[in-house]
Design a protein around this motif. Structure first.
Motif, PDB file in Angstrom:
ATOM      1  N   SER A 254      39.214  35.413  48.066  1.00 18.45           N
ATOM      2  CA  SER A 254      37.536  35.829  47.925  1.00 18.45           C
ATOM      3  C   SER A 254      37.014  35.247  49.046  1.00 18.45           C
ATOM      4  O   SER A 254      37.719  34.335  49.572  1.00 18.45           O
ATOM      5  CB  SER A 254      37.242  35.241  46.541  1.00 18.45           C
ATOM      6  N   SER A 255      35.702  36.098  50.167  1.00 16.51           N
ATOM      7  CA  SER A 255      35.296  34.541  50.804  1.00 16.51           C
ATOM      8  C   SER A 255      34.503  33.905  50.445  1.00 16.51           C
ATOM      9  O   SER A 255      34.911  32.205  51.395  1.00 16.51           O
ATOM     10  CB  SER A 255      33.802  35.305  51.090  1.00 16.51           C
TER      11      SER A 255
ATOM     12  N   GLU B  97      38.410  27.182  43.993  1.00 17.83           N
ATOM     13  CA  GLU B  97      37.686  27.597  45.184  1.00 17.83           C
ATOM     14  C   GLU B  97      36.801  26.725  46.351  1.00 17.83           C
ATOM     15  O   GLU B  97      35.429  26.362  46.182  1.00 17.83           O
ATOM     16  CB  GLU B  97      36.294  29.271  45.207  1.00 17.83           C
TER      17      GLU B  97
END
Length: 941
Positions: A247-248, A10
């Protein structure tokens, strides 16, 4: 894949969108004053749309009171005030649209600074004319603009990008290209409206701050790259969303990506087939709460509670600590602030790229190939100073497994980074036990060594390679332009010679109008030279040909010596014969192409190449456009760069050259026509078919009758198409005679349908402005300018016209005259150029012609200090290769090319020389065994 490539989950790439630039605005009072009239103006414009909707427009400039022009201009520096518009936008990802730039600073259209376009500056109170929040206005023509100037209200025009990202496309494009945001905003709109680069560069100068075609290509390429990143990002988002992996945090990281490298880094761990990173495996074991607790609340952390003796990865305290370390390292390596710090740190330190001879190649490699890279066997250079050609050479050596390349980041960077992470960025909020502090330090070091350092190396290499490839392609484009714009040699018959040994030298004699007069084969290098000389002399005398063009391929040197010897003996008297050497790159490929078969169906392919060689001197542009640009061979490392980028750039350069030179619509070939801006293969074919069916074109308006040429195509190509007025007048008189005779000889109505067609053709009147570079959209202004100076359209190109123009311009000035005519300075200058340039003007007359010779110099005749005249063959970032007539080009190192030595008369796009330029050089060194000549530039001739 390596471990470093797996450790990417991420990650938030470096992005400057978080720090949106402060744009100066006027005071709140002025903003409110401007708000009310906007809606009024917009409503008026909507009413006018209903009336004038059918007009074809493209120029986002609106004439207003006092003849002032409005368009996107540089922002006004007004420090100390915060823009209201920044606070009004909600916290959502910014959209890739022009309005995102414009809306942030409504007063950025008003400036006290004049851009280099010399356009009149808009007064501050005029800013209320723009309606930012109104729906897009359609293509209109205002009554206030009697000349029919195209108008577009960019303030109300919202260009919505197909894919939304977390960064503004205008600002991103401005940062990449280092061009003002207002220019980038205009260019995005112009490209979206399908305007071509030649059209923008010539007819929309005021919108682009007078940028040249090379800069426009750079912006266009950067824009395409950003849109490619946005498209691939959203494809990846949809894929991850479908797989349930989105995911955010990951979404934010993906939407922040500006380059494909960043996108690959963020999405790599989630690609199908990836076994997951160490951090992901540790999270699956449930160690993420422990890692977060170490940073947030270490007092309550007990790692022993996570031990599971029967579970791999949790069997003992060492495995638990290793899992926590991997999670922490992953967090550190994907934190935006952390990455920004290490990147900034690297910018301040000495980062070098090193290449050494690979151990495998030193044992098994080809000695000849290894020797080519001798300069890079022990090479080291600061990445800030390394040259583009060095990067490409290193990359080629690495691909051939001859060199080993690495980026060297000093240990000081690592030490300072680790200290900053532990004591500043990731300093725990509470006291850490010694074992936890040790774990934190190990995690930081692990993050740097395993994740951050490889990422930095990839980023540095990728950036260096990308910049080097772009420079190589741009250099190829500049060289190609110089070659295409070589001055043509008109009005003389030419003999083209394609040299050869066993199969003889192919000859082709062409007329001054490029018609093939004679082809033959002579064997000059097989003991029959004297007998063949008689044949050559007879042909030259028969066709009154005194210029020989020799291709620079096999046997060129011997063929040149043969002709030079005959010329020195005055064998061809009474003809004063001269010869020149021309590049035959691509001639063999063209000779067997479908185009060559169609053009010369009854000619042997070997003889076609001799015809092509002769035509390259007579009209280089018309002949070289028949060959794929990459085969012309005036580039550097052309096989190592992106072939897509290379083809797009070279095709654009060809289009630029053909368009700027212009073509005579009634005599040009289909191949040349298809390279005009706005045209393609089908449209060019339709134009030729219309011409064959209906006879020659009378004026530019007739182009609209051709199938496939809509208003947009006409707008793009019309200014680059020429009409020879004498030829058209002859055709018109013949048509009138034909019409009269048919009316007398045929019965009424028998040819009614055909007669009406002929009548419509006869009613077409030639327009003298069609022979100029003036665009039809400016004809009204041109006619009013002619009325102002007291001129006549039939006097275009005559000395009287120049005198009348000078009188008016000296009296009122260029800007005053433009204001009086309600137009821009650039448009007026283009009109003046079109009216004063002599009939048949060719921009190529400013470029160099081939270097004609009568004698030859041998390699052995060269001596240090000798001063010679030569012609530039090729230009590279490290120097220029010059043909000095000895069969081997000499090199002028780039350090010997200074501004003082270049010609002051000729306008240059860069500090350098291009193919075809004639130079005077001095020999600095002659290496006979290696056939290398080093030269010094004395001056450009």
């Amino acid at each position: 894949s390596s471990e470093s490539e797996e450790e990417e989950e991420e990650w938030e790439p470096k992005s400057k969108i978080a720090r949106r630039p402060r744009l100066p605005t006027k005071t709140e009072v002025k903003t409110k004053k401007a708000a009310a009239p906007r809606s009024t103006v917009a409503s008026k414009m909507v009413k006018k749309v209903a009336i004038k909707e059918e007009m074809d427009v493209s120029l986002p400039i609106a004439p207003v009171e006092d003849n002032k022009m409005q368009f996107l201009k540089p922002k006004e520096e007004n420090a100390g005030t915060k823009p209201k518009s920044l606070n009004q936008t909600p916290e959502v990802p910014k959209k890739m649209e022009l309005n995102s730039f414009q809306g942030r600073n409504q007063n950025s259209l008003v400036s006290d600074e004049k851009p280099s376009t010399s356009l009149p500056v808009v007064k501050q109170e005029k800013c209320e004319e723009f309606a930012f929040d109104e729906p897009p206005s359609k293509k209109i023509k205002l009554n206030a603009c009697p000349e029919g100037k195209p108008v577009k209200n960019l303030g109300g025009k919202k260009i919505k990008e197909e894919f939304e990202m977390n960064w503004d496309i205008v600002q991103a494009l401005s940062e990449i290209t280092n061009i003002e945001p207002w220019v980038c905003a205009n260019l995005i709109w112009l490209f979206q409206e399908e305007n071509t680069i030649p059209f923008i560069a010539r007819y929309r100068k005021e919108l682009i701050n007078n940028l040249e075609a090379d800069a426009l290509r750079e912006v266009q390429h950067a824009l395409e790259e950003l849109r490619t990143v946005a498209k691939k990002t959203h494809t990846m988002i949809q894929k991850l969303k479908k797989e349930g992996k989105l995911s955010s945090c990951l979404l934010k990281g993906l939407l922040n990506c500006r380059t494909l490298e960043e996108l690959d880094h963020v999405s790599a761990p989630y690609k199908t087939g990836s076994k997951g990173t160490k951090a992901q495996r540790a999270k699956q074991l449930g160690l993420e709460p422990a890692a977060l607790s170490l940073l947030q609340n270490p007092v309550e952390l007990n790692l022993f509670s996570y031990i599971r003796p029967n579970t791999k990865g949790l069997a003992n305290i060492q495995e638990v600590e290793a899992g926590v370390q991997h999670i922490l390292a992953d967090i550190f390596a994907k934190d935006k602030e952390t990455l920004d710090f290490i990147r900034k740190l690297c910018q301040q330190r000495y980062i070098s790229i090193q290449s050494t001879l690979a151990k495998v190649s030193s044992k098994n490699g080809n000695e000849k190939d290894i020797d080519k890279f001798q300069l890079y066997h022990e090479f080291s250079c600061n990445i800030k100073n390394i040259q583009h050609h060095q990067i490409l050479a290193i990359n080629r050596g690495e691909n051939l497994k001859i060199l080993t390349v690495k980026v060297n980041i000093p240990d000081g960077v690592k030490n300072e980074f680790c200290w900053w992470c532990v004591n500043e960025r990731w300093r725990p909020k509470q006291f850490l036990k010694p074992e936890f502090m040790r774990l934190l330090r190990s995690s930081v070091e692990d993050a740097y060594k395993r994740l951050i350092y490889p990422l930095l190396c990839r980023e540095f290499r990728s950036k260096l390679t990308s910049d080097a490839e772009k420079e190589s392609v741009m250099m190829f484009g500049r060289n190609l332009r110089q070659l295409l714009l070589t001055s043509p040699v008109r009005g003389r018959a030419l003999m083209g010679v394609d040299p050869g040994y066993k199969h003889g030298c192919k000859l082709a004699i062409i007329s001054p109008t490029s018609q093939i007069l004679h082809t033959d084969v002579v064997y000059l290098h097989s003991g029959q030279g004297f007998r063949e000389a008689e044949k050559i002399k007879r042909l030259l005398l028969q066709y009154n040909c005194s210029t020989v063009v020799i291709g620079n391929g096999t046997a060129c040197r011997e063929t040149e010596a043969y002709f030079a010897d005959l010329i020195m003996k005055k064998y061809f008297a009474p003809l004063d014969v001269v010869y020149c050497i021309v590049s035959e790159a691509g001639a063999s490929i063209y000779s067997v192409s479908p185009e060559a078969s169609k053009e010369m169906p009854n000619l042997d392919p070997n003889l076609r190449s001799a015809v092509s060689i002769a035509r390259r001197v007579q009209d280089p542009l018309a002949e070289l456009v028949k060959i794929e640009p990459k085969h012309i061979g005036v580039g550097m490392y052309q096989h190592d760069v992106s072939q897509t980028l290379l083809k797009a750039t070279l095709d654009s350069v060809v289009e630029e050259c053909v368009s700027f030179v212009g073509v005579d619509i009634n005599i040009c070939s289909e191949i040349l026509l298809r390279h005009i801006a706005g045209l393609n293969t089908n449209r060019a074919k339709n134009i030729i078919e219309w011409r064959e069916k209906n006879g020659p074109f009378i004026n530019r308006e007739q182009l609209k009758e051709v199938k496939g040429l809509g208003p947009k195509t006409f707008q793009q190509c019309a200014g680059f198409i020429r009409f020879n007025q004498e030829y058209i007048k002859t055709c018109c008189s013949n048509k009138k005679n034909e019409l009269g005779s048919r009316a007398l000889l045929t019965k009424a109505g028998a040819l009614g349908k055909k007669k009406s067609k002929l009548t419509s053709c006869a009613s077409q009147q030639p327009n003298p402005l069609d022979q100029t570079c003036i665009h039809p959209e400016s004809y009204n202004i041109a006619m009013r300018f002619l009325s102002l100076i007291g001129g006549n359209a039939n006097d275009i190109g005559k000395s009287d016209m120049q005198q009348k123009v000078n009188v008016v311009i000296q009296k009122e000035g260029l800007e005053g005259t433009a204001k009086r005519l309600n137009t821009t300075v650039h448009t007026l200058q283009l009109i003046i150029d079109g009216l004063t340039q002599p009939e048949g003007y060719d921009i190529r007359t400013d470029f160099d012609k081939p270097d004609f010779k009568r004698s030859i110099v041998c390699f052995e005749d060269l001596s240090v200090g000798a001063v010679l005249t030569g012609k530039v063959e090729n230009a590279t970032p490290f120097g220029v290769f010059v043909d000095i007539g000895v069969g081997k080009a000499g090199l002028i190192p780039v350090r010997n090319i200074t501004e003082a030595k270049l010609s002051k008369v000729k306008k240059r796009r860069s500090l350098g020389l291009g193919p075809g330029e004639r130079v005077e050089v001095k020999v600095l060194n002659v290496d006979i065994p290696r056939l290398r000549i080093t030269l010094d530039l004395i001056r450009v001739l």
